[in-house]
Scaffold this active site. Structure first.
Site, PDB file in Angstrom:
ATOM      1  N   ASP A  65      -8.078  -4.448  -0.451  1.00 18.70           N
ATOM      2  CA  ASP A  65      -8.546  -4.920  -1.757  1.00 18.70           C
ATOM      3  C   ASP A  65      -8.392  -6.428  -1.923  1.00 18.70           C
ATOM      4  O   ASP A  65      -9.043  -7.024  -2.783  1.00 18.70           O
ATOM      5  CB  ASP A  65      -7.773  -4.217  -2.881  1.00 18.70           C
ATOM      6  CG  ASP A  65      -7.927  -2.713  -2.824  1.00 18.70           C
ATOM      7  OD1 ASP A  65      -9.078  -2.252  -2.772  1.00 18.70           O
ATOM      8  OD2 ASP A  65      -6.909  -2.006  -2.814  1.00 18.70           O
ATOM      9  N   HIS A 108       0.852  -1.189   0.000  1.00 14.99           N
ATOM     10  CA  HIS A 108       0.000   0.000   0.000  1.00 14.99           C
ATOM     11  C   HIS A 108       0.883   1.231   0.000  1.00 14.99           C
ATOM     12  O   HIS A 108       1.984   1.222   0.554  1.00 14.99           O
ATOM     13  CB  HIS A 108      -0.915  -0.007   1.237  1.00 14.99           C
ATOM     14  CG  HIS A 108      -2.029   0.990   1.166  1.00 14.99           C
ATOM     15  ND1 HIS A 108      -1.867   2.311   1.518  1.00 14.99           N
ATOM     16  CD2 HIS A 108      -3.330   0.856   0.775  1.00 14.99           C
ATOM     17  CE1 HIS A 108      -3.020   2.944   1.356  1.00 14.99           C
ATOM     18  NE2 HIS A 108      -3.913   2.095   0.908  1.00 14.99           N
TER      19      HIS A 108
END
Length: 429
Positions: A364, A306
């Site tokens: 996700d 991320h």
């Protein structure tokens, strides 16, 4: 903010710059007056080391894997709260009392319908248009239907616009889905909660009775909470930048939707699901792990790592639990994608390569599996992200409007083009 100072020296120049400290988090060097005082500005591609504003809405500690909304951990909000309660928190700064929540829920419900002409607006799109393209157009068009709430200097109009956006986004998202698959629109039913109402508008048909499964509705609500706000990401910064010009709130949110549509931002859960599908079976995971480590192989593990988190994304743990709840409720015991995801996560969390590079699962990774199980096609994944993020965008936009230090956004660039030169007539070139 308490102020200290830092010295910046280049060449023969030295300037003192104030250092600000927030409630929590790292110190910040204030360079706001740097260009005015020195005719020099800073270079920071992607704004990775730049704070564009002060905000009291969301705090992220990427090293520790912490996400707070108005001081409350995302884990507690997702476990004990509901989405509209989180909406109230983001908008007003505190969790509502029982009376405040009842009033807020009622005001949101009051705005779930969209103007009837909006249904005709949809017919201007092709049936095979991507739902995000439809959402960009329809949300941007709301200012043409609700121009009584576009004066950004009027706090009451801003409040009405905020409620309208939160209330109408599920209706528009469901309409975009129904139009995409060729089914009739389903009107909202205001005696249902926010998530249940949305699921009904998406999956009910006139010829059959539709009863919302409370487990699935709770999962949908939790997904909305997990995506409600995430500090100054690309789409939120887009909303703020558009809003800094004085643009109306509907136009600003449409700009945020357009930014979110980018595959590097809102499309990551779809990419993660596609990756799991490509891997196919658990026994092929070592092959793809090896490919991910190979610098010459274009394959990349999606759903890991991320921009901000250098630890386990706190939302990912909640999303994993939600995925198991949904699959269990639907009786999907042997989902190959979930088996692949669990084993892939286990390997990545114990493999030195991924640990050293701090490639931990993000939100996700499991959300695509969950949304697929709920019945949504991949083309709707980013639409659901936009629906949930709308309240964060609106809260950030309102905060920007009320901030006396904010002005129209105007980044600079380092010019690398041709120096001054004279124009030559075309006949002499």
């Amino acid at each position: 903010m308490t102020e200290q100072s830092a010295k910046l020296t280049w060449g023969e120049k030295t300037v003192d710059l104030p250092v600000k400290t927030g409630t929590i988090g790292p110190s910040v060097i204030d360079i706001g007056a740097l260009y005015k005082n020195t005719s020099t500005f800073t270079y920071d591609p992607g704004f990775t080391s730049t704070a564009s504003c002060e905000s009291s809405i969301t705090f992220i500690d990427g090293d520790e894997g912490v996400l707070l909304h108005r001081g409350y951990p995302i884990e507690q909000l997702a476990e004990h709260g509901d989405f509209l309660e989180v909406c109230y928190l983001l908008l007003y700064g505190e969790l509502p009392t029982a009376a405040q929540k009842k009033d807020f829920d009622y005001r949101v419900v009051h705005h779930t319908m969209v103007h009837e002409q909006m249904s005709r607006f949809f017919t201007g799109f092709r049936r095979d248009a991507h739902p995000m393209a439809v959402m960009c157009g329809c949300v941007g068009a709301l200012s043409a239907f609700y121009h009584d709430s576009t004066d950004i200097t009027d706090p009451h109009q801003r409040m009405v616009a905020s409620l309208r956006m939160i209330a109408k986004m599920p209706t528009l998202a469901a309409m975009a889905y129904k139009y995409h698959i060729g089914q009739p629109f389903v009107y909202p039913k205001n005696d249902l909660d926010y998530a249940s109402n949305f699921l009904r508008m998406c999956f009910a048909v006139p010829c059959e009775e539709y009863v919302v499964n409370p487990v699935l509705a709770r999962a949908m609500d939790r997904i909305f909470i997990l995506h409600a706000d995430h500090e100054q990401n690309a789409s939120t910064s887009t909303v703020r930048l558009a809003g800094s010009s004085g643009a109306n709130p509907f136009a600003c949110i449409a700009a945020g939707i357009a930014c979110l549509w980018g595959p590097a931002h809102g499309g990551a859960n779809e990419a993660a699901l596609n990756m799991l599908t490509e891997i196919g079976t658990v026994d092929r995971i070592p092959e793809y792990i090896a490919r991910a480590k190979d610098k010459n192989d274009p394959f990349r593990l999606m759903g890991f790592g991320h921009r901000v988190y250098k630890n386990y994304d706190p939302r990912a743990k909640i999303m994993q639990k939600t995925a198991h709840e949904v699959l269990g409720e639907l009786g999907i015991k042997d989902d190959p994608l979930l088996d692949i995801a669990i084993e892939l996560e286990r390997i990545a969390l114990t493999d030195d390569y991924f640990i050293e590079k701090k490639l931990y699962p993000n939100v996700d990774f499991y959300s695509g599996i969950t949304l697929k199980a709920l019945g949504f096609p991949t083309t709707m994944f980013t639409v659901l992200f936009a629906l949930a993020r709308t309240v964060g965008w609106i809260a950030q936009w309102n905060e920007m409007i009320e901030d006396p230090d904010q002005r129209i956004g105007r980044p600079r660039h380092v010019y690398t083009g041709a120096p001054l030169r004279e124009y030559v007539p075309v006949s002499k070139r």
